[in-house]
Design a protein around this motif. Structure first.
Motif, PDB file in Angstrom:
ATOM      1  N   MET A 132      40.894   9.005  17.461  1.00  0.00           N
ATOM      2  CA  MET A 132      40.278   9.957  18.401  1.00  0.00           C
ATOM      3  C   MET A 132      40.572   9.680  19.863  1.00  0.00           C
ATOM      4  SD  MET A 132      36.786  11.237  16.790  1.00  0.00           S
ATOM      5  CE  MET A 132      36.401  10.676  15.170  1.00  0.00           C
ATOM      6  N   SER A 133      40.787  10.774  20.593  1.00  0.00           N
ATOM      7  CA  SER A 133      41.226  10.653  21.976  1.00  0.00           C
ATOM      8  C   SER A 133      40.178   9.964  22.828  1.00  0.00           C
ATOM      9  CB  SER A 133      41.565  12.018  22.550  1.00  0.00           C
ATOM     10  OG  SER A 133      40.500  12.896  22.360  1.00  0.00           O
ATOM     11  N   LYS A 176      40.007   9.411  12.146  1.00  0.00           N
ATOM     12  CA  LYS A 176      41.016   9.421  13.210  1.00  0.00           C
ATOM     13  C   LYS A 176      40.582   8.458  14.305  1.00  0.00           C
ATOM     14  CE  LYS A 176      40.652  13.799  14.041  1.00  0.00           C
ATOM     15  NZ  LYS A 176      40.856  15.132  14.633  1.00  0.00           N
ATOM     16  N   ILE A 212      44.885   8.067  11.180  1.00  0.00           N
ATOM     17  CA  ILE A 212      43.716   7.797  10.336  1.00  0.00           C
ATOM     18  C   ILE A 212      43.704   6.328   9.976  1.00  0.00           C
ATOM     19  CG2 ILE A 212      42.826   8.158   7.997  1.00  0.00           C
ATOM     20  CD1 ILE A 212      43.499  11.044   8.295  1.00  0.00           C
ATOM     21  N   LYS A 219      41.238  16.477   4.453  1.00  0.00           N
ATOM     22  CA  LYS A 219      42.401  16.165   5.280  1.00  0.00           C
ATOM     23  C   LYS A 219      43.578  17.010   4.802  1.00  0.00           C
ATOM     24  CE  LYS A 219      40.799  11.436   5.722  1.00  0.00           C
ATOM     25  NZ  LYS A 219      40.901  10.100   5.185  1.00  0.00           N
ATOM     26  N   GLU A 222      31.898  12.964  18.095  1.00  0.00           N
ATOM     27  CA  GLU A 222      32.790  12.236  18.995  1.00  0.00           C
ATOM     28  C   GLU A 222      34.234  12.733  18.947  1.00  0.00           C
ATOM     29  OE1 GLU A 222      31.020  11.051  16.477  1.00  0.00           O
ATOM     30  OE2 GLU A 222      32.071   9.474  15.359  1.00  0.00           O
ATOM     31  N   ASP A 223      34.499  13.780  18.138  1.00  0.00           N
ATOM     32  CA  ASP A 223      35.880  14.225  17.988  1.00  0.00           C
ATOM     33  C   ASP A 223      36.180  15.390  18.930  1.00  0.00           C
ATOM     34  OD1 ASP A 223      37.923  14.870  14.996  1.00  0.00           O
ATOM     35  OD2 ASP A 223      38.415  14.753  17.133  1.00  0.00           O
ATOM     36  N   ASP A 224      36.520  15.056  20.161  1.00  0.00           N
ATOM     37  CA  ASP A 224      36.821  16.086  21.160  1.00  0.00           C
ATOM     38  C   ASP A 224      38.060  16.876  20.762  1.00  0.00           C
ATOM     39  OD1 ASP A 224      36.263  13.377  23.326  1.00  0.00           O
ATOM     40  OD2 ASP A 224      34.817  14.952  22.822  1.00  0.00           O
ATOM     41  N   ASP A 225      38.996  16.191  20.107  1.00  0.00           N
ATOM     42  CA  ASP A 225      40.254  16.849  19.774  1.00  0.00           C
ATOM     43  C   ASP A 225      40.009  17.998  18.813  1.00  0.00           C
ATOM     44  OD1 ASP A 225      41.129  13.473  19.382  1.00  0.00           O
ATOM     45  OD2 ASP A 225      41.513  14.707  21.170  1.00  0.00           O
ATOM     46  N   GLU A 264      38.864  17.153   8.601  1.00  0.00           N
ATOM     47  CA  GLU A 264      38.814  15.910   9.344  1.00  0.00           C
ATOM     48  C   GLU A 264      40.100  15.725  10.144  1.00  0.00           C
ATOM     49  OE1 GLU A 264      37.590  12.841   6.786  1.00  0.00           O
ATOM     50  OE2 GLU A 264      38.064  11.296   8.257  1.00  0.00           O
ATOM     51  N   TYR A 265      41.211  16.112   9.485  1.00  0.00           N
ATOM     52  CA  TYR A 265      42.504  15.967  10.155  1.00  0.00           C
ATOM     53  C   TYR A 265      43.451  16.999   9.581  1.00  0.00           C
ATOM     54  CZ  TYR A 265      47.220  14.335  10.996  1.00  0.00           C
ATOM     55  OH  TYR A 265      48.543  14.285  11.335  1.00  0.00           O
ATOM     56  N   TYR A 292      46.398   8.920  18.685  1.00  0.00           N
ATOM     57  CA  TYR A 292      44.953   9.055  18.511  1.00  0.00           C
ATOM     58  C   TYR A 292      44.569   9.890  17.297  1.00  0.00           C
ATOM     59  CZ  TYR A 292      45.493  13.445  21.151  1.00  0.00           C
ATOM     60  OH  TYR A 292      45.894  14.673  21.595  1.00  0.00           O
ATOM     61  N   ASP A 293      45.553  10.499  16.630  1.00  0.00           N
ATOM     62  CA  ASP A 293      45.246  11.215  15.397  1.00  0.00           C
ATOM     63  C   ASP A 293      45.419  10.343  14.164  1.00  0.00           C
ATOM     64  OD1 ASP A 293      46.207  14.734  15.919  1.00  0.00           O
ATOM     65  OD2 ASP A 293      44.338  13.621  16.246  1.00  0.00           O
TER      66      ASP A 293
END
Lengths: 732, 128
Positions: A549-550, A547, A540, B29, B101-104, B64-65, A537-538
């Motif tokens: 995303m979970s 991502k 890209i 990133k 929307e990015d819970d992580d 972002e990541y 889920y990470d």
């Protein structure tokens, strides 16, 4: 009274002017000095010097306008000169005295003095002296208002002046003549002599100018010659300058050339350096792989040994590794420089890593309904999965080690090895350790911290493992879960539940002394559990390069959970690749899905074969054998077609669309089994044909294989054996 | 202090530190090949800043990541910020940006906030 005073004052002034004035002290000194000289020479009877100094005294008085004193001394001098018969001196003295008388305005006395002097000059026949006397006389006569006489004297003087050819004298004569004619009111002569005076004067002045011009020309000329000299020197110097510049230019060119050569040399050197760097890198890469391989080999060796106490083994292991390490460091220098060699080595390592992962068959035996989506980023992976079955409980984990590629793979090896050890220890010491999911993580953490010597120092590595571990207890319908970061997804009744892991890794951490949480969950048949690393889920990708995303991953699992597990794996894989697109895979991917089957699976029984959708053709001429086979196959519900001989077998085969297997008796009329096999194989080489034969000799088997039989079964046929064999071909 | 400006690339984040403007931002990133090599200068700069920081520091993270190696480095960054509060007694707040929307990303931020004694502000953004 005032009258008397006034008269007295005038008298005084008179006396003053008549007698010696107050002379400067200097002048007085001078006079005194001369007077003493006079005395001296007088004593020495040096009349010439005496006269000389008397003259000097007289001159001093004359200069200071003490005319009487001056005359006095000149007279004294005159006496001496007369005694010495110094005619020249006498003449001069007479003239001087005359002049003084003129200054006194005693013109009559002046005249007589001048006459005396003139007479002597005439005696001496001195033209110059005569002229002087005449001029002086003329002057005196003019002042006595005897201008007519003055004119005749002047004309006489003019002659002498012309004789002397002295323009100045001539001019003087003309001038004085003009003056006197003017007094005589003879305007004609006045003008005549004035003009003569002017022209001579002009001439004299011209001469003077010419003299000055000549002198300045000379100076200019000298200046010019100097200038030319300087210019010459300058041009010489500029020539030298040009020469020097030239030399400079040449030197510059040479140095430029040298620079170029230097640059070229530098470039060559840098190239060489880059080359060397490259070679060094490749050498190190390959040697690292050797370390890796050897380490892996060591771990395998450990695995297959009998279970001993953990620490001893570890210590032994470390020692061996160190020794090996030393040996390898020696070997490093012999390394190959091919890049493919590195990749090949890693691929080999991959095989080792794969060998350590639990084999598919083992997992399938315990969890028949599962999938594992395992996509390492590089050839070897930092993610791993592990499974063990103990006491009818199934322990399964999905783990994600720090990093990926070789470093991650190292950790994964440790993880697998440790997990094996931990479970062995727990199982052997059941009374001490309970089999709990969180307990396993706690112990694993301890192992990792110790083996990596982690102290919490900010500078050291913080490598660890994120993982989810489940213990499935099918008998009691219970599931234990513990997680280090990684959650568990549980789908029950079409609902997705997330059980979150603890916010710490299996490794050094602030809360490393806090036990992991153990979650106990009630489970039901057909519940699904999913464990995974964050790689999926990470990732890209997608239209915006975001991502996955979970959140979306949860939705995806919910969407596909009803599919068969193999199908779910396919979908996940495809979705992943579609999302990733052209982006690189950022991390290792691991997703495990398990459908929980809680009823105990029994051994495969005869009635467990279900071939209701299959068709078997039995080619058997003996009735008894045929009946036996039919009975044996009844429970499988398979459809049976009968051929009594080879020919019939072939024709049935041709007519029937689908035949999954043929049991071929060898001894048949019309066409024996071998020939029939040949024929049928010509039509369709893919249909499995099992030969039944009573013949127990090699030849039969050989022939069977020769004609294309896929297998053979010996008569008398054992039922179980038959079914198992058929199963192999029917469930291909 | 000289500002530290590093342009973002495909694999490395952009860095924009300016003491005078009071701007501190890491964005983009982060999955550099050599993590230490990339982050060492950033941490070094922050250590210098820590010795001589502004009265108030707003530290923005808009990533972002980022991979696990970056996560370790971020921890180092946050420890340095923590020092500004503990050792220098000055104010620091971390602004943790994440997509709605990015819970992580939110989760990671929350975890950091629990580990580090620096106040965190969680800020939803619509886009990077």
């Amino acid at each position: 009274m005032n009258k008397i005073i006034r008269t007295l004052i005038i008298l005084l002034i008179f006396i003053q002017s008549g007698f010696a004035q107050n002379l400067d002290s200097e002048v007085i000194d001078e006079i005194e000095k001369y007077k003493s000289e006079v005395e001296k020479y007088k004593e020495n009877k040096n009349s010439i010097q005496q006269a000389n100094f008397l003259n000097k005294i007289a001159y001093v008085f004359w200069e200071n306008e003490l005319f009487d004193e001056a005359i006095n001394y000149f007279s004294k001098s005159l006496e001496i000169n007369q005694l010495n018969k110094n005619k020249n001196g006498i003449k001069s003295l007479y003239f001087n005295i005359g002049l003084i008388y003129s200054d006194k305005e005693d013109y009559q006395l002046a005249l007589s003095s001048f006459d005396n002097g003139l007479r002597i000059a005439q005696q001496l026949k001195q033209t110059q002296g005569i002229y002087t006397g005449l001029i002086n006389k003329a002057g005196a006569l003019k002042n006595l208002n005897q201008s007519a006489e003055a004119i005749s004297v002047l004309k006489n003087a003019l002659q002498y002046a012309q004789e002397l050819n002295n323009l100045k004298h001539i001019r003087t004569c003309y001038g004085m003549l003009a003056e006197n004619y003017e007094i005589e009111n003879d305007s004609e002569n006045t003008l005549k002599y004035f003009e003569l005076f002017a022209s001579v004067d002009k001439h004299i002045k011209l001469e003077q100018i010419k003299e000055i011009e000549k002198r300045s020309k000379q100076e200019v000329h000298t200046a010019q010659t100097d200038k030319i000299k300087t210019e010459q020197e300058l041009s010489k110097k500029s020539d030298q300058l040009v020469e020097t510049q030239q030399t400079l230019k040449e030197t510059e060119e040479i140095s430029k050339q040298q620079e170029l050569e230097l640059n070229l040399k530098e470039l060559a050197i840098r190239e060489k350096e880059a080359q060397l760097e490259n070679e060094k890198l490749i050498r190190y890469g390959v040697s690292a792989i050797f370390v890796f391989i050897l380490l892996f080999s060591m771990l395998i060796y450990r695995q297959y040994k009998a279970k001993k106490r953990v620490n001893e083994k570890l210590a032994e292991q470390n020692q061996k590794i160190n020794i090996q390490k030393e040996e390898i460091e020696k070997q490093r220098d012999l390394a190959n420089t091919q890049k493919t060699a590195i990749t090949d080595s890693i691929r080999y390592a991959k095989r080792i890593q794969s060998a350590l992962l639990p084999p598919e068959s083992y997992i399938k035996r315990n969890l028949p309904d599962h999938f594992i989506l395992y996509k390492p980023r590089d050839i070897v992976s930092g993610d791993f999965y592990w499974m063990m079955n103990k006491d009818d409980k199934i322990i399964i984990t999905a783990a994600d080690c720090t990093g990926h590629g070789v470093p991650g793979a190292f950790m994964s090896m440790l993880g697998i090895a440790f997990l094996n050890e931990i479970l062995t220890k727990i199982i052997e010491n059941k009374h001490v350790y309970s089999l709990q999911a969180n307990e396993i993580l706690n112990q694993l953490r301890t192992y990792i911290i110790e083996s990596l010597h982690q102290t919490g120092d900010p500078d050291e590595s913080k490598d660890g493992i994120d993982m989810a571990i489940c213990i499935i207890d099918p008998e009691n319908h219970k599931l234990q879960y513990a997680g280090a970061h990684n959650p568990l997804y549980l789908i029950q009744n079409n609902e997705l539940k997330i059980i979150k892991g603890d916010r710490m890794p299996v490794g050094i951490h602030k809360k490393a002394d806090v036990s992991f949480t153990n979650h106990e969950i009630d489970i039901n048949e057909n519940d699904l559990i999913y464990m995974f690393s964050d790689g999926y889920y990470d990732q890209i990708g997608g239209p915006k390069g975001r991502k996955f995303m979970s959140r979306n991953f949860q939705q995806l699992m919910l969407d596909i959970h009803k599919e068969s597990l193999p199908e779910q794996k396919k979908i996940l894989d495809k979705k992943f690749e579609d999302w990733k697109g052209k982006e690189i895979q950022l991390d290792d991917i691991l997703v495990i899905g398990v459908k929980l089957e809680l009823t105990k699976k029994t051994q495969q029984k005869d009635d467990s074969y279900d071939w209701s959708n299959k068709v078997i053709l039995i080619a058997e001429d003996t009735e008894m054998n045929y009946i036996f086979l039919v009975e044996a196959l009844k429970p499988t519900k398979v459809k049976i077609l009968r051929a009594k001989d080879g020919e019939e077998a072939v024709s049935i085969f041709k007519e029937t669309e689908k035949i999954d297997l043929i049991l071929m008796d060898i001894n048949m009329p019309k066409l024996d089994g071998f020939e029939t096999t040949k024929e049928i194989k010509k039509i369709n080489p893919n249909v499995p044909i099992i030969a039944q034969t009573a013949l127990n000799i090699e030849d039969a088997r050989e022939k069977a294989t020769e004609v294309g039989c896929d297998d053979y079964i010996l008569k008398p046929i054992r039922l179980k054996y038959l079914l198992t064999k058929l199963d192999t071909f029917l469930n291909n | 202090m000289e500002p530290l400006i590093i342009a973002a690339t495909q694999e490395t984040p952009g860095v924009n530190f300016d003491k005078d403007l009071g701007k501190f931002l890491i964005f983009g990133k982060s999955f550099p090949e050599e993590v230490k090599r990339f982050f060492d200068p950033i941490i070094y700069w922050l250590q210098e800043y820590e010795a001589n920081s502004n009265e108030e520091t707003k530290f923005e993270i808009r990533l972002e990541y980022f991979n696990s190696s970056t996560a370790t480095m971020l921890l180092e960054v946050l420890y340095t910020l923590e020092k500004i509060i503990h050792d220098r007694g000055k104010k620091v707040v971390v602004i943790w940006n994440y997509l709605e929307e990015d819970d992580d990303m939110l989760e990671v931020g929350v975890e950091y906030s629990e580990m580090i004694e620096v106040p965190f502000e969680f800020n939803v953004i619509q886009d990077y």
